[in-house]
Design a protein around this motif. Structure first.
Motif, short mmCIF file in Angstrom:
data_model
loop_
_atom_site.label_atom_id
_atom_site.label_comp_id
_atom_site.label_asym_id
_atom_site.label_seq_id
_atom_site.Cartn_x
_atom_site.Cartn_y
_atom_site.Cartn_z
N ILE A 116 100.33 11.17 -51.11
CA ILE A 116 101.26 10.49 -50.21
C ILE A 116 100.44 9.62 -49.26
CG2 ILE A 116 102.99 10.79 -48.41
CD1 ILE A 116 103.64 13.52 -49.72
N LEU A 117 100.76 8.35 -49.24
CA LEU A 117 100.06 7.39 -48.39
C LEU A 117 100.88 7.12 -47.13
CD1 LEU A 117 99.08 4.88 -51.22
CD2 LEU A 117 97.66 6.69 -50.23
N MET A 118 100.22 6.68 -46.07
CA MET A 118 100.93 6.33 -44.83
C MET A 118 101.98 5.24 -45.09
SD MET A 118 100.16 8.14 -42.17
CE MET A 118 100.56 7.18 -40.73
N THR A 119 101.71 4.35 -46.02
CA THR A 119 102.66 3.27 -46.33
C THR A 119 103.93 3.81 -46.97
OG1 THR A 119 101.52 2.87 -48.42
CG2 THR A 119 100.87 1.50 -46.53
N ASP A 120 103.88 5.04 -47.51
CA ASP A 120 105.05 5.67 -48.11
C ASP A 120 105.98 6.28 -47.05
OD1 ASP A 120 104.04 5.10 -50.63
OD2 ASP A 120 103.02 7.05 -50.79
N LEU A 121 105.47 6.43 -45.83
CA LEU A 121 106.22 7.10 -44.76
C LEU A 121 106.81 6.10 -43.78
CD1 LEU A 121 103.58 9.87 -44.00
CD2 LEU A 121 105.56 10.05 -45.51
N SER A 122 107.82 6.56 -43.04
CA SER A 122 108.37 5.71 -41.97
C SER A 122 108.31 6.49 -40.66
CB SER A 122 109.81 5.31 -42.29
OG SER A 122 110.62 6.44 -42.42
N LYS A 123 107.97 5.80 -39.60
CA LYS A 123 107.82 6.43 -38.29
C LYS A 123 109.20 6.80 -37.75
CE LYS A 123 105.97 5.59 -33.68
NZ LYS A 123 105.28 4.62 -32.82
N ILE A 124 109.32 8.06 -37.31
CA ILE A 124 110.58 8.55 -36.75
C ILE A 124 110.55 8.45 -35.24
CG2 ILE A 124 112.04 10.59 -36.48
CD1 ILE A 124 111.18 11.39 -39.31
N GLY A 125 109.40 8.78 -34.63
CA GLY A 125 109.34 8.68 -33.18
C GLY A 125 108.07 9.28 -32.61
N LEU A 126 107.94 9.15 -31.31
CA LEU A 126 106.81 9.67 -30.56
C LEU A 126 107.15 11.07 -30.08
CD1 LEU A 126 104.04 9.05 -29.16
CD2 LEU A 126 105.37 8.32 -27.19
N LEU A 127 106.31 12.04 -30.41
CA LEU A 127 106.53 13.41 -29.96
C LEU A 127 105.94 13.64 -28.58
CD1 LEU A 127 105.86 15.47 -33.20
CD2 LEU A 127 108.05 14.89 -32.19
N GLY A 128 104.81 13.01 -28.30
CA GLY A 128 104.18 13.18 -27.00
C GLY A 128 102.87 12.44 -26.92
N ALA A 129 102.37 12.29 -25.69
CA ALA A 129 101.11 11.60 -25.48
C ALA A 129 100.33 12.35 -24.40
CB ALA A 129 101.34 10.16 -25.05
N GLY A 130 99.01 12.30 -24.53
CA GLY A 130 98.17 12.99 -23.56
C GLY A 130 96.79 12.38 -23.53
N GLY A 131 95.87 13.11 -22.96
CA GLY A 131 94.51 12.62 -22.81
C GLY A 131 93.78 12.36 -24.12
N PHE A 132 94.21 12.98 -25.19
CA PHE A 132 93.56 12.80 -26.48
C PHE A 132 94.31 11.84 -27.39
CE2 PHE A 132 91.92 16.93 -25.09
CZ PHE A 132 90.56 16.66 -25.16
N GLY A 133 95.38 11.25 -26.92
CA GLY A 133 96.11 10.29 -27.73
C GLY A 133 97.57 10.66 -27.87
N ALA A 134 98.23 10.00 -28.84
CA ALA A 134 99.66 10.19 -29.07
C ALA A 134 99.89 11.01 -30.33
CB ALA A 134 100.34 8.84 -29.20
N VAL A 135 101.00 11.75 -30.33
CA VAL A 135 101.41 12.50 -31.52
C VAL A 135 102.74 11.91 -31.96
CG1 VAL A 135 102.07 14.75 -32.43
CG2 VAL A 135 100.28 14.60 -30.71
N GLU A 136 102.72 11.37 -33.18
CA GLU A 136 103.91 10.71 -33.71
C GLU A 136 104.44 11.50 -34.91
OE1 GLU A 136 102.71 6.10 -32.68
OE2 GLU A 136 102.14 6.94 -34.62
N LEU A 137 105.75 11.46 -35.07
CA LEU A 137 106.39 12.09 -36.21
C LEU A 137 106.66 11.04 -37.26
CD1 LEU A 137 107.67 14.60 -37.48
CD2 LEU A 137 109.79 14.01 -36.29
N TRP A 138 106.11 11.22 -38.46
CA TRP A 138 106.27 10.30 -39.56
C TRP A 138 107.05 10.97 -40.65
CZ3 TRP A 138 104.25 5.27 -40.13
CH2 TRP A 138 103.52 4.81 -39.01
#
Length: 138
Positions: A116-138
């Motif tokens: 499964i490649l990232m191009t096969d997925l679609s971004k659903i939304g941002l779960l959260g962000a912090g000092g180490f970056g963002a966590v996104e749901l794909w």
């Protein structure tokens, strides 16, 4: 003791006494502050046998996680082989690896399943962000 085993327990806070035929055999202590936990109830689930002991809370309060047989088999059932090796011929048989190391053949991925490649997925939304970056749901 003697009842069917349908649940596995992980004690993460408090103290319990383990008794066989009314005779206390051991006390198990767990503490979130010290990062200690204890578990019990696995033997009845792994071997489909009645409970071998009675466990009673001896501290003022106790907190435990409980897994029913279905969840236990799904999450922890594969550990039966590890427990069998540990309980078996103590040190006489050479134990093999439990799982392939990360990055092993095929990168730990089943080669029979499609990649499964990232191009096969679609971004659903941002779960959260912090000092180490963002966590996104794909």
């Amino acid at each position: 003791q003697g009842n069917p085993g349908t649940t596995f327990y992980i004690l993460f806070e408090g103290e319990v006494a383990v008794s066989i035929d009314g005779d206390e055999k051991v006390r198990l202590q767990a503490s979130q502050d010290r990062g200690t936990a204890q578990y019990f109830g696995e033997r009845a689930l792994l071997n489909n046998e009645p409970r071998a002991a009675t466990v009673k809370v001896t501290s003022k309060d106790a907190k435990a996680l409980a897994l029913d047989k279905e969840a236990f088999d799904l999450l922890l059932g594969p550990l039966e082989d590890i427990l069998a090796r540990k309980a078996g011929s103590a040190g006489t048989a050479k134990a093999g690896p439990v799982a392939p190391p990360a990055g092993a053949v095929h990168g730990g991925r089943d080669p029979q399943k499609p990649k499964i490649l990232m191009t096969d997925l679609s971004k659903i939304g941002l779960l959260g962000a912090g000092g180490f970056g963002a966590v996104e749901l794909w």
